[in-house]
Design an enzyme around this catalytic site. Sequence first.
Site, short mmCIF file in Angstrom:
data_model
loop_
_atom_site.label_atom_id
_atom_site.label_comp_id
_atom_site.label_asym_id
_atom_site.label_seq_id
_atom_site.Cartn_x
_atom_site.Cartn_y
_atom_site.Cartn_z
N CYS A 153 42.84 5.41 -17.53
CA CYS A 153 41.87 6.50 -17.71
C CYS A 153 40.64 5.92 -18.39
O CYS A 153 40.74 5.31 -19.46
CB CYS A 153 42.47 7.61 -18.56
SG CYS A 153 41.28 8.86 -19.10
N HIS A 244 40.84 8.11 -6.15
CA HIS A 244 39.76 9.10 -6.23
C HIS A 244 39.28 9.47 -4.84
O HIS A 244 39.14 8.61 -3.97
CB HIS A 244 38.57 8.56 -7.04
CG HIS A 244 38.88 8.37 -8.49
ND1 HIS A 244 38.69 9.36 -9.42
CD2 HIS A 244 39.40 7.31 -9.15
CE1 HIS A 244 39.07 8.91 -10.61
NE2 HIS A 244 39.50 7.66 -10.47
N GLU A 299 41.22 16.52 -12.08
CA GLU A 299 42.02 15.34 -12.33
C GLU A 299 43.48 15.55 -11.94
O GLU A 299 44.07 16.60 -12.22
CB GLU A 299 41.95 14.92 -13.80
CG GLU A 299 40.60 14.37 -14.21
CD GLU A 299 40.68 13.58 -15.51
OE1 GLU A 299 41.53 12.67 -15.60
OE2 GLU A 299 39.89 13.87 -16.42
N CYS A 308 35.59 12.42 -16.78
CA CYS A 308 36.54 11.47 -16.19
C CYS A 308 35.80 10.16 -15.98
O CYS A 308 34.92 10.08 -15.11
CB CYS A 308 37.11 12.01 -14.88
SG CYS A 308 38.22 10.85 -14.04
N GLY A 311 36.47 8.46 -12.66
CA GLY A 311 35.82 9.27 -11.63
C GLY A 311 34.33 9.02 -11.55
O GLY A 311 33.76 8.94 -10.45
#
Length: 365
Positions: A153, A244, A299, A308, A311
């Site tokens: 993350c 993603h 998410e 994010c 992202g």
Amino acid sequence: MEIAAINTVSVAPQSRLLSNTFSRKLGSVSSLSLRSIEREYRVGSARLRASAASSSSMDAVTAEKTSPSSFLENRESKKVLHFVKYHGLGNDFILVDNRDSSEPKITQEQVAKLCDRNFGVGADGVIFAMPGVNGADYTMRIFNSDGSEPEMCGNGVRCFARFIAELENLQGKHSFTMHTGAGLIVPEIQDDGQVMVDMGIPILKAQDVPTKLPGTKGEAVVQAELVVDGVTWNVTCVSMGNPHCITFGTKGGPNLKVDDLNLPEIGPKFEHHEMFPARTNTEFVEVLSRSHLKMRVWERGAGATLACGTGACALVVAAVLEGRANRKCTVDLPGGPLEIEWRQEDNHIYMTGPAEAVFYGSALL
């Protein structure tokens, strides 16, 4: 009732704490809280006795049997987890010092309970700082609010870096290596407290993202068509070690206005789409200029969040591949901006943004 509320919040740290620094902070808070409990108890007991004089004698006997010491004895018999709460642009995490073991201190079920915003501490995930492996200085493991474990993350990496800096009492500019489920990550704490992270090389090969969508530009999925609930969206798929799906709008539709999206309705349909065997994170993107993008994210395993990091990295890659943006962009997320650069010379993505400690705490398990 007032005494019970104070007792519930205060937890005396008797087990080993995160570090000497956290020990002093938690210890001072707890000792003050305990003195407060005793004062409140004496006042409360006096009130109860006064009230009991005009009511039944049984009520007075019940009040006299309650004591701070008996409460503390019961409380100390329970398992306590010490933690620090951090956030990166509102994407919030419970950070746990797990450097003495390669196994998390709590289970995935306990993670989900801790992340519950009504019945727990409340967070988008729990991050464990563990011993390094394969030559890395540290290992980061993260669990989502539903208890599932993603590869890594981006916002969590920045929070992890600041957490390590406090644990190790690092001052000024520092960098170190950390092992994640997505490979080796190198965060660097800047002089201003921001954290720049080398997020590595984006993965574009469809089967490695993974997605079942066929490649449209070699083996990469760029501006492919994806039917979601009867509507055809144009999507680009990128992995930053986690999957993603990035979209700038529907096929033949107007430019996306992300504030108009019903994210809780559309987000899960992307996440659980059959074209994504490992589920997916989804970024809905609005282009403000070639160097300024705006996104909202759904998410995988956490739902709608304020930010994010992976992202933001993935969407800049997608925007470049689709010819919509330059390689260096500011990405606006609901929680604030991130600076993202996809460098041509080494093909690495670099993310820069903040991470802040919110509070120190102890949770009953």
